[in-house]
Write a protein that holds these residues in place. Structure first.
Motif, PDB file in Angstrom:
ATOM      1  N   GLN A  77       0.847  -1.187   0.000  1.00 25.46           N
ATOM      2  CA  GLN A  77       0.000   0.000   0.000  1.00 25.46           C
ATOM      3  C   GLN A  77       0.885   1.240   0.000  1.00 25.46           C
ATOM      4  N   LEU A  78       0.422   2.302  -0.667  1.00 29.01           N
ATOM      5  CA  LEU A  78       1.195   3.537  -0.749  1.00 29.01           C
ATOM      6  C   LEU A  78       1.539   4.080   0.637  1.00 29.01           C
ATOM      7  N   GLU A  79       0.569   4.091   1.527  1.00 33.10           N
ATOM      8  CA  GLU A  79       0.789   4.626   2.873  1.00 33.10           C
ATOM      9  C   GLU A  79       1.859   3.833   3.618  1.00 33.10           C
ATOM     10  N   HIS A  80       1.890   2.531   3.411  1.00 27.65           N
ATOM     11  CA  HIS A  80       2.923   1.707   4.041  1.00 27.65           C
ATOM     12  C   HIS A  80       4.289   2.049   3.465  1.00 27.65           C
ATOM     13  N   ALA A  81       4.356   2.265   2.167  1.00 29.09           N
ATOM     14  CA  ALA A  81       5.618   2.633   1.522  1.00 29.09           C
ATOM     15  C   ALA A  81       6.146   3.960   2.068  1.00 29.09           C
ATOM     16  N   VAL A  82       5.248   4.908   2.323  1.00 26.74           N
ATOM     17  CA  VAL A  82       5.641   6.203   2.899  1.00 26.74           C
ATOM     18  C   VAL A  82       6.333   5.985   4.243  1.00 26.74           C
ATOM     19  N   ALA A  83       5.664   5.282   5.137  1.00 23.24           N
ATOM     20  CA  ALA A  83       6.213   5.045   6.472  1.00 23.24           C
ATOM     21  C   ALA A  83       7.504   4.228   6.402  1.00 23.24           C
ATOM     22  N   ARG A  84       7.535   3.216   5.536  1.00 19.92           N
ATOM     23  CA  ARG A  84       8.719   2.353   5.410  1.00 19.92           C
ATOM     24  C   ARG A  84       9.920   3.132   4.906  1.00 19.92           C
ATOM     25  N   GLU A  85       9.740   3.901   3.849  1.00 18.46           N
ATOM     26  CA  GLU A  85      10.859   4.651   3.269  1.00 18.46           C
ATOM     27  C   GLU A  85      11.424   5.668   4.256  1.00 18.46           C
ATOM     28  N   ILE A  86      10.545   6.368   4.972  1.00 16.57           N
ATOM     29  CA  ILE A  86      11.024   7.344   5.957  1.00 16.57           C
ATOM     30  C   ILE A  86      11.786   6.646   7.072  1.00 16.57           C
ATOM     31  N   LYS A  87      11.269   5.525   7.541  1.00 13.02           N
ATOM     32  CA  LYS A  87      11.946   4.760   8.601  1.00 13.02           C
ATOM     33  C   LYS A  87      13.302   4.254   8.107  1.00 13.02           C
ATOM     34  N   GLU A  88      13.325   3.684   6.896  1.00 13.92           N
ATOM     35  CA  GLU A  88      14.576   3.137   6.345  1.00 13.92           C
ATOM     36  C   GLU A  88      15.640   4.209   6.151  1.00 13.92           C
ATOM     37  N   GLU A  89      15.245   5.357   5.595  1.00 13.26           N
ATOM     38  CA  GLU A  89      16.227   6.373   5.231  1.00 13.26           C
ATOM     39  C   GLU A  89      16.588   7.309   6.375  1.00 13.26           C
ATOM     40  N   GLY A  91      15.289   6.776   9.988  1.00 15.85           N
ATOM     41  CA  GLY A  91      15.121   6.215  11.323  1.00 15.85           C
ATOM     42  C   GLY A  91      13.897   6.747  12.051  1.00 15.85           C
ATOM     43  N   MET A  92      13.224   7.746  11.474  1.00 14.74           N
ATOM     44  CA  MET A  92      12.083   8.364  12.149  1.00 14.74           C
ATOM     45  C   MET A  92      10.786   7.602  11.870  1.00 14.74           C
ATOM     46  N   THR A  93       9.872   7.676  12.827  1.00 13.16           N
ATOM     47  CA  THR A  93       8.576   7.012  12.721  1.00 13.16           C
ATOM     48  C   THR A  93       7.510   8.034  12.358  1.00 13.16           C
ATOM     49  N   VAL A  94       6.731   7.708  11.354  1.00  7.20           N
ATOM     50  CA  VAL A  94       5.657   8.585  10.893  1.00  7.20           C
ATOM     51  C   VAL A  94       4.469   8.475  11.835  1.00  7.20           C
ATOM     52  N   SER A  95       3.901   9.638  12.218  1.00  2.00           N
ATOM     53  CA  SER A  95       2.726   9.620  13.089  1.00  2.00           C
ATOM     54  C   SER A  95       1.433   9.819  12.305  1.00  2.00           C
ATOM     55  N   SER A  96       1.503  10.546  11.176  1.00  2.00           N
ATOM     56  CA  SER A  96       0.316  10.698  10.332  1.00  2.00           C
ATOM     57  C   SER A  96       0.750  11.037   8.906  1.00  2.00           C
ATOM     58  N   ILE A  97      -0.151  10.718   7.967  1.00  2.00           N
ATOM     59  CA  ILE A  97       0.151  10.865   6.542  1.00  2.00           C
ATOM     60  C   ILE A  97      -1.042  11.518   5.857  1.00  2.00           C
ATOM     61  N   LYS A  98      -0.737  12.432   4.924  1.00  2.00           N
ATOM     62  CA  LYS A  98      -1.786  13.072   4.120  1.00  2.00           C
ATOM     63  C   LYS A  98      -1.379  12.984   2.647  1.00  2.00           C
ATOM     64  N   PHE A  99      -2.278  12.481   1.814  1.00  2.00           N
ATOM     65  CA  PHE A  99      -2.022  12.410   0.380  1.00  2.00           C
ATOM     66  C   PHE A  99      -2.137  13.798  -0.229  1.00  2.00           C
ATOM     67  N   ASN A 100      -1.203  14.137  -1.156  1.00  2.00           N
ATOM     68  CA  ASN A 100      -1.237  15.433  -1.835  1.00  2.00           C
ATOM     69  C   ASN A 100      -1.658  15.307  -3.289  1.00  2.00           C
ATOM     70  N   ARG A 101      -0.852  14.612  -4.100  1.00  4.48           N
ATOM     71  CA  ARG A 101      -1.145  14.520  -5.534  1.00  4.48           C
ATOM     72  C   ARG A 101      -0.232  13.490  -6.190  1.00  4.48           C
ATOM     73  N   THR A 102      -0.540  13.176  -7.438  1.00  3.48           N
ATOM     74  CA  THR A 102       0.324  12.305  -8.231  1.00  3.48           C
ATOM     75  C   THR A 102       0.810  13.067  -9.449  1.00  3.48           C
ATOM     76  N   GLN A 103       1.939  12.621  -9.969  1.00  2.80           N
ATOM     77  CA  GLN A 103       2.461  13.190 -11.202  1.00  2.80           C
ATOM     78  C   GLN A 103       3.305  12.118 -11.885  1.00  2.80           C
ATOM     79  N   PHE A 104       3.065  11.932 -13.176  1.00  2.00           N
ATOM     80  CA  PHE A 104       3.835  10.940 -13.928  1.00  2.00           C
ATOM     81  C   PHE A 104       5.150  11.565 -14.353  1.00  2.00           C
TER      82      PHE A 104
END
Length: 158
Positions: A77-89, A91-104
């Motif tokens: 899921q996109l939201e999981h990828a957000v939290a995972r990438e931030i944690k991996e790169e 070390g911080m833990t995401v507390s909340s997420i808001k979708f903004n937009r997409t662009q190809f």
């Protein structure tokens, strides 16, 4: 980039009428329509709730700052990828997420999905080997809309 050959058998694709869709790439050998395939990635405006500042990073020897970003794994899921990438790169833990937009992003066939990700503070900040440098910048109005074209200018003016 539009695929010219079937990803299953390698046969050259042809255009064929598809009901209610117009023409679409078709493999005559597999007798199947082949719709464009591309990668999906997430980019994040990482905001520290305590300071209301954003994190920008330099990666891969480039001389400019970018948002934290990464590819979405298959079935993820996109939201999981957000939290995972931030944690991996970082070390911080995401507390909340808001979708903004997409662009190809055509040069690399990537659908970029932009989010604002909030972290409570930067106590756990520990950049991994993918990050060459980082900068914490004031939050600007463009970040609330996902319009990140002015990232370098905002950071330089801090």
């Amino acid at each position: 980039m539009i695929e010219k050959f079937c990803h299953e058998c390698g046969t050259k694709l042809m255009q064929k009428e598809l009901e209610n869709e117009g023409t679409a790439p078709f493999c005559p050998k597999c007798e199947a329509f082949r719709f464009p395939m591309y990668n999906v990635a997430v980019s994040m405006i990482v905001i520290n709730k305590q300071t209301n500042k954003i994190l920008l990073i330099k990666q891969y020897g480039k001389d400019y700052y970018v948002l934290v970003a990464g590819y979405v794994n298959r079935t993820e899921q996109l939201e999981h990828a957000v939290a995972r990438e931030i944690k991996e790169e970082t070390g911080m833990t995401v507390s909340s997420i808001k979708f903004n937009r997409t662009q190809f992003y055509e040069p690399s066939d990537v659908l970029m999905c932009n989010f604002t990700a909030f972290v409570e503070d930067d106590a756990d900040f520990c950049p991994n080997g993918e990050i060459d440098a980082y900068q914490v910048c004031r939050k600007a109005p463009c970040f609330s809309t996902g319009d990140i074209r002015h990232v370098r200018r905002i950071c330089v003016s801090n």
